[in-house]
Design a protein around this motif. Structure first.
Motif, PDB file in Angstrom:
ATOM      1  N   CYS A 182       3.885   1.586   0.444  1.00  0.00           N
ATOM      2  CA  CYS A 182       4.122   2.942  -0.083  1.00  0.00           C
ATOM      3  C   CYS A 182       5.108   2.873  -1.246  1.00  0.00           C
ATOM      4  O   CYS A 182       5.886   1.933  -1.365  1.00  0.00           O
ATOM      5  N   THR A 183       5.046   3.884  -2.114  1.00  0.00           N
ATOM      6  CA  THR A 183       5.858   3.879  -3.330  1.00  0.00           C
ATOM      7  C   THR A 183       6.909   4.974  -3.275  1.00  0.00           C
ATOM      8  O   THR A 183       6.767   5.950  -2.542  1.00  0.00           O
ATOM      9  N   ILE A 184       7.921   4.820  -4.104  1.00  0.00           N
ATOM     10  CA  ILE A 184       8.997   5.816  -4.094  1.00  0.00           C
ATOM     11  C   ILE A 184       8.462   7.177  -4.571  1.00  0.00           C
ATOM     12  O   ILE A 184       8.886   8.229  -4.091  1.00  0.00           O
ATOM     13  N   GLY A 229       7.084   2.282   8.440  1.00  0.00           N
ATOM     14  CA  GLY A 229       6.161   1.203   8.795  1.00  0.00           C
ATOM     15  C   GLY A 229       5.321   0.766   7.608  1.00  0.00           C
ATOM     16  O   GLY A 229       4.824  -0.359   7.564  1.00  0.00           O
ATOM     17  N   SER A 230       5.163   1.655   6.639  1.00  0.00           N
ATOM     18  CA  SER A 230       4.318   1.363   5.471  1.00  0.00           C
ATOM     19  C   SER A 230       5.125   0.867   4.278  1.00  0.00           C
ATOM     20  O   SER A 230       4.613   0.839   3.154  1.00  0.00           O
ATOM     21  N   GLU A 231       6.380   0.451   4.501  1.00  0.00           N
ATOM     22  CA  GLU A 231       7.271   0.206   3.356  1.00  0.00           C
ATOM     23  C   GLU A 231       6.820  -0.938   2.443  1.00  0.00           C
ATOM     24  O   GLU A 231       7.254  -1.018   1.298  1.00  0.00           O
ATOM     25  N   VAL A 247      -5.664  13.843  -9.183  1.00  0.00           N
ATOM     26  CA  VAL A 247      -5.088  13.505  -7.871  1.00  0.00           C
ATOM     27  C   VAL A 247      -4.108  12.354  -8.093  1.00  0.00           C
ATOM     28  O   VAL A 247      -4.534  11.228  -8.361  1.00  0.00           O
ATOM     29  N   PRO A 248      -2.787  12.617  -8.003  1.00  0.00           N
ATOM     30  CA  PRO A 248      -1.839  11.515  -8.152  1.00  0.00           C
ATOM     31  C   PRO A 248      -1.908  10.601  -6.939  1.00  0.00           C
ATOM     32  O   PRO A 248      -2.149  11.056  -5.828  1.00  0.00           O
ATOM     33  N   GLN A 249      -1.695   9.314  -7.160  1.00  0.00           N
ATOM     34  CA  GLN A 249      -1.723   8.365  -6.043  1.00  0.00           C
ATOM     35  C   GLN A 249      -0.674   7.282  -6.227  1.00  0.00           C
ATOM     36  O   GLN A 249      -0.512   6.742  -7.310  1.00  0.00           O
ATOM     37  N   GLY A 250       0.057   7.005  -5.136  1.00  0.00           N
ATOM     38  CA  GLY A 250       1.025   5.903  -5.144  1.00  0.00           C
ATOM     39  C   GLY A 250       0.428   4.732  -4.384  1.00  0.00           C
ATOM     40  O   GLY A 250      -0.524   4.094  -4.841  1.00  0.00           O
ATOM     41  N   GLY A 251       0.955   4.467  -3.189  1.00  0.00           N
ATOM     42  CA  GLY A 251       0.473   3.336  -2.397  1.00  0.00           C
ATOM     43  C   GLY A 251      -0.735   3.660  -1.542  1.00  0.00           C
ATOM     44  O   GLY A 251      -1.251   2.789  -0.848  1.00  0.00           O
ATOM     45  N   ASN A 252      -1.149   4.921  -1.535  1.00  0.00           N
ATOM     46  CA  ASN A 252      -2.298   5.381  -0.733  1.00  0.00           C
ATOM     47  C   ASN A 252      -2.108   5.069   0.754  1.00  0.00           C
ATOM     48  O   ASN A 252      -3.043   4.663   1.436  1.00  0.00           O
ATOM     49  N   THR A 253      -0.878   5.283   1.238  1.00  0.00           N
ATOM     50  CA  THR A 253      -0.624   5.114   2.676  1.00  0.00           C
ATOM     51  C   THR A 253      -0.460   6.458   3.376  1.00  0.00           C
ATOM     52  O   THR A 253      -0.142   6.499   4.566  1.00  0.00           O
ATOM     53  N   GLY A 254      -0.645   7.552   2.644  1.00  0.00           N
ATOM     54  CA  GLY A 254      -0.497   8.885   3.239  1.00  0.00           C
ATOM     55  C   GLY A 254      -1.481   9.067   4.389  1.00  0.00           C
ATOM     56  O   GLY A 254      -2.572   8.476   4.384  1.00  0.00           O
ATOM     57  N   LEU A 255      -1.085   9.893   5.343  1.00  0.00           N
ATOM     58  CA  LEU A 255      -1.890  10.030   6.565  1.00  0.00           C
ATOM     59  C   LEU A 255      -2.563  11.392   6.665  1.00  0.00           C
ATOM     60  O   LEU A 255      -3.112  11.737   7.709  1.00  0.00           O
TER      61      LEU A 255
HETATM   62  C1  LIG Z   1       1.718   2.297   9.119  1.00  0.00           C
HETATM   63  C2  LIG Z   1       2.256   3.570   8.514  1.00  0.00           C
HETATM   64  C3  LIG Z   1       3.498   4.042   8.916  1.00  0.00           C
HETATM   65  C4  LIG Z   1       4.005   5.220   8.363  1.00  0.00           C
HETATM   66  N1  LIG Z   1       5.240   5.670   8.774  1.00  0.00           N
HETATM   67  C5  LIG Z   1       5.738   6.799   8.236  1.00  0.00           C
HETATM   68  C6  LIG Z   1       7.019   7.283   8.665  1.00  0.00           C
HETATM   69  O1  LIG Z   1       7.678   6.740   9.543  1.00  0.00           O
HETATM   70  N2  LIG Z   1       7.483   8.410   8.067  1.00  0.00           N
HETATM   71  C7  LIG Z   1       6.780   9.063   7.087  1.00  0.00           C
HETATM   72  O2  LIG Z   1       7.273  10.061   6.573  1.00  0.00           O
HETATM   73  N3  LIG Z   1       5.560   8.626   6.683  1.00  0.00           N
HETATM   74  C8  LIG Z   1       5.032   7.522   7.228  1.00  0.00           C
HETATM   75  N4  LIG Z   1       3.803   7.083   6.822  1.00  0.00           N
HETATM   76  C9  LIG Z   1       3.025   7.861   5.816  1.00  0.00           C
HETATM   77  C10 LIG Z   1       3.168   7.386   4.357  1.00  0.00           C
HETATM   78  O3  LIG Z   1       3.504   6.022   4.275  1.00  0.00           O
HETATM   79  C11 LIG Z   1       4.188   8.248   3.616  1.00  0.00           C
HETATM   80  O4  LIG Z   1       3.717   9.578   3.534  1.00  0.00           O
HETATM   81  C12 LIG Z   1       4.516   7.738   2.201  1.00  0.00           C
HETATM   82  O5  LIG Z   1       5.598   8.506   1.702  1.00  0.00           O
HETATM   83  C13 LIG Z   1       3.345   7.826   1.237  1.00  0.00           C
HETATM   84  O6  LIG Z   1       3.655   7.080   0.066  1.00  0.00           O
HETATM   85  P1  LIG Z   1       2.480   6.527  -0.873  1.00  0.00           P
HETATM   86  O7  LIG Z   1       3.091   5.902  -2.067  1.00  0.00           O
HETATM   87  O8  LIG Z   1       1.560   5.675  -0.096  1.00  0.00           O
HETATM   88  O9  LIG Z   1       1.774   7.903  -1.290  1.00  0.00           O
HETATM   89  P2  LIG Z   1       0.220   8.246  -1.371  1.00  0.00           P
HETATM   90  O10 LIG Z   1      -0.420   8.092  -0.048  1.00  0.00           O
HETATM   91  O11 LIG Z   1      -0.405   7.539  -2.497  1.00  0.00           O
HETATM   92  O12 LIG Z   1       0.314   9.815  -1.725  1.00  0.00           O
HETATM   93  C14 LIG Z   1       0.869  10.729  -0.825  1.00  0.00           C
HETATM   94  C15 LIG Z   1       0.917  12.111  -1.491  1.00  0.00           C
HETATM   95  O13 LIG Z   1       1.855  12.113  -2.569  1.00  0.00           O
HETATM   96  C16 LIG Z   1       1.185  12.373  -3.816  1.00  0.00           C
HETATM   97  N5  LIG Z   1       1.802  11.451  -4.794  1.00  0.00           N
HETATM   98  C17 LIG Z   1       1.904  10.115  -4.698  1.00  0.00           C
HETATM   99  N6  LIG Z   1       2.622   9.633  -5.729  1.00  0.00           N
HETATM  100  C18 LIG Z   1       2.967  10.696  -6.492  1.00  0.00           C
HETATM  101  C19 LIG Z   1       3.726  10.858  -7.685  1.00  0.00           C
HETATM  102  N7  LIG Z   1       4.293   9.811  -8.307  1.00  0.00           N
HETATM  103  N8  LIG Z   1       3.893  12.105  -8.177  1.00  0.00           N
HETATM  104  C20 LIG Z   1       3.333  13.185  -7.568  1.00  0.00           C
HETATM  105  N9  LIG Z   1       2.611  13.088  -6.427  1.00  0.00           N
HETATM  106  C21 LIG Z   1       2.443  11.856  -5.895  1.00  0.00           C
HETATM  107  C22 LIG Z   1      -0.293  12.135  -3.553  1.00  0.00           C
HETATM  108  O14 LIG Z   1      -1.090  12.928  -4.406  1.00  0.00           O
HETATM  109  C23 LIG Z   1      -0.409  12.540  -2.104  1.00  0.00           C
HETATM  110  O15 LIG Z   1      -0.523  13.953  -1.994  1.00  0.00           O
HETATM  111  C24 LIG Z   1       3.254   5.925   7.384  1.00  0.00           C
HETATM  112  C25 LIG Z   1       2.001   5.447   6.986  1.00  0.00           C
HETATM  113  C26 LIG Z   1       1.496   4.281   7.542  1.00  0.00           C
HETATM  114  C27 LIG Z   1       0.165   3.793   7.075  1.00  0.00           C
END
Ligand SMILES: Cc1cc2nc3c(=O)[nH]c(=O)nc-3n(C[C@H](O)[C@H](O)[C@H](O)COP(=O)(O)OP(=O)(O)OC[C@H]3O[C@@H](n4cnc5c(N)ncnc54)[C@H](O)[C@@H]3O)c2cc1C
Length: 468
Positions: free
Chosen positions: A140-142, A135-137, A67-75
């Motif tokens: 959350c990771t690129i 909002g999660s910037e 399970v890949p994980q970046g910032g774990n902000t996915g919803l």
């Molecule tokens: C307060 C808040 C506001 C938000 N606002 C928005 C918004 O306006 N618009 C929006 O689109 N989203 C929003 N989100 C959701 C979230 O932030 C996004 O989906 C963000 O892109 C997830 O990034 P992450 O690094 O946290 O990914 P994670 O939550 O860690 O992972 C998300 C998914 O991507 C996969 N993944 C992660 N990194 C990789 C990698 N390097 N390679 C392959 N797969 C990977 C994971 O397995 C998972 O399926 C918000 C979330 C919060 C908490």
């Protein structure tokens, strides 16, 4: 078997980067909403593309799912493991290098674990703009943004993440590395492979680095909080502002009273710019000069046409921040309030008003008193149509959980009938994968499975996410 794998992983990335103790893995196995918790065989934190490739290769050979994980902000619970305890969480958190920045070409090359706010800051430091904003910037990771094809508040002008990406580096499910880190705007040499991995939610491989587009800076801003009677007026206002501001319109976000009330309750210092109104729109123009005049002209026309009840124009950066904090604080405030049922839908913009009016009585009939916390990127036809429990504490939260299936099905059926999408920007994760497949044609699901089976024949990359 798993002991052998763990030993191999420790030898590959260093023992301190293979986490197995409950306290160490806790933050990686629960999603941001706190609603989905799993167990992991281990959390592995590689520090380079070569280490990611070695970890993936070892898991592939051992038949262990990743399970890949970046910032774990996915919803949508796509980045946390299931309950089996057999999956490895591969965190990109140590891959935070900015490999290159070229202001003239307008490109930045970053590793997958770079936090979005750090990409924005690096671009600004080079006199350029990386426009994506969520909002999660701060967390959350690129890599996560690319994997979910994230949207946010600047999509209206700059597009989704897909439109900001030029090239990718990806570790494939068998451990091979695809170096597609090309910074070319024009490259018609076959299938667009990068687009296969963008929005794939980690089901086809692991994105380890990307070349992203940069833009000229837009230091001037004109921002207003505009009260409107209903969604019909908000959509009409969108047309007016577009006519006046053209490409300078960067943000057009709608917020209903229930959403605003949650922020006013839970965010210290929050102040209501227009008490007593049912809907508001946060409008922002971005550019270099002359924006105040465009915004005032648009709002003047809107008042004449009876579209606007009240408008507060930000007169200083502090006032602008206060207006943005109201919009950005909704997710957090709703989480603090109690149980939440999240939906992230897109509809044709012309149907938004009729749809929101149509669905409300259906939901009220299923769960009387359910609170419709509605906000989002109305300029993109995208509503975060989140439900909060009726006022009433733990018993109400339980009632919302009990009715969740029926409420979500009613919303999804209605969105599908209106030719919309049940996931605008958050992806499908494990929470929406089955529902999404049920609204797609057999041909479309078959095409998706064909791609998955071709790249990941063992089904080891994020199983249960995106495809049921
Ligand atoms: C307060 C808040 C506001 C938000 N606002 C928005 C918004 O306006 N618009 C929006 O689109 N989203 C929003 N989100 C959701 C979230 O932030 C996004 O989906 C963000 O892109 C997830 O990034 P992450 O690094 O946290 O990914 P994670 O939550 O860690 O992972 C998300 C998914 O991507 C996969 N993944 C992660 N990194 C990789 C990698 N390097 N390679 C392959 N797969 C990977 C994971 O397995 C998972 O399926 C918000 C979330 C919060 C908490």
């Amino acid at each position: 078997m798993s002991d052998d794998l763990l030993e191999h992983l420790r030898a590959t990335v260093g023992g301190e980067h293979v986490l197995v103790d409950d306290a160490d893995v806790a933050a990686y196995v629960v999603d941001w909403t706190g609603s989905y918790a799993g167990r992991a065989l281990a959390v592995v934190r590689p520090g380079s593309t070569a280490e990611v490739a070695a970890v993936v290769s070892a898991c592939h050979d051992a038949g262990v799912a990743i399970v890949p994980q970046g910032g774990n902000t996915g919803l949508v619970a796509g980045g946390v493991p299931d309950a089996s305890g057999s999956q490895v969480v591969l965190s990109l958190g140590r891959m935070r290098a900015i490999r290159d920045i070229d202001p003239v070409a307008g490109t930045i090359t970053v590793e997958a674990g770079v936090v979005l706010a750090d990409v924005q800051a690096a671009a600004a430091g080079a006199g350029r703009l990386f426009p994506m904003s969520l909002g999660s910037e701060g967390s959350c990771t690129i890599g996560g943004n690319l994997s979910t094809n994230a949207g946010g508040t600047a999509v209206l002008r700059y597009g989704m993440t897909r439109e900001l990406a030029l090239g990718l580096e990806v570790v494939l499910p068998d451990g091979r590395v695809w170096d597609g880190l090309r910074a070319l705007r024009k490259d018609n040499t076959g299938y667009s492979l990068r687009n296969v991995f963008i929005g794939a939610e980690g089901t086809l491989g692991i994105i380890t680095a990307a070349v992203m587009r940069l833009f000229p800076p837009t230091p001037a801003r004109a921002t207003a909080w505009v009260s409107v009677a209903d969604v019909t007026s908000a959509v009409a206002l969108l047309g007016l502002v577009q006519a006046h501001a053209g490409a300078h319109l960067a943000t057009f976000e709608i917020i209903n009273r229930a959403a605003l009330d949650l922020v006013l309750t839970h965010q210290p210092g929050a102040h209501d710019p227009a008490p007593g109104t049912d809907w508001a729109v946060l409008v922002e123009l971005a550019g270099t000069a002359g924006l105040d005049a465009s915004l005032e002209a648009a709002l003047g026309d809107a008042v004449e046409q009876g579209l606007v009840e009240d408008a507060a124009v930000a007169g200083s950066p502090a006032q602008r921040s206060a207006l943005w904090a109201l919009r950005e604080g909704i997710s957090e405030a709703q989480k603090v309030e109690g149980a939440t049922l999240k939906h992230d839908v897109t509809l044709p913009i012309t149907d938004l008003a009729a749809w929101t009016a149509r669905i409300a009585p259906t939901l009220e009939a299923i769960l009387p008193g359910v609170r419709l916390v509605t906000y989002g990127h109305v300029g993109d036809g995208n509503l975060h149509f989140n439900l909060s429990a009726p006022v009433g504490g733990i018993a109400s939260d339980d009632a919302l959980r009990a009715a969740a299936g029926e409420l979500s099905t009613a919303i999804y059926d209605s969105v599908a009938e209106a030719s919309g999408s049940i996931s605008a920007e958050h992806g499908l994760g494990s929470t929406k994968a089955a529902a999404a497949a049920s609204y797609k044609s057999d041909v479309e699901v078959d095409l998706m499975r064909t791609i998955k089976d071709a790249l990941d024949p063992q089904g080891l990359m994020n199983p249960g996410t995106l495809l049921p």
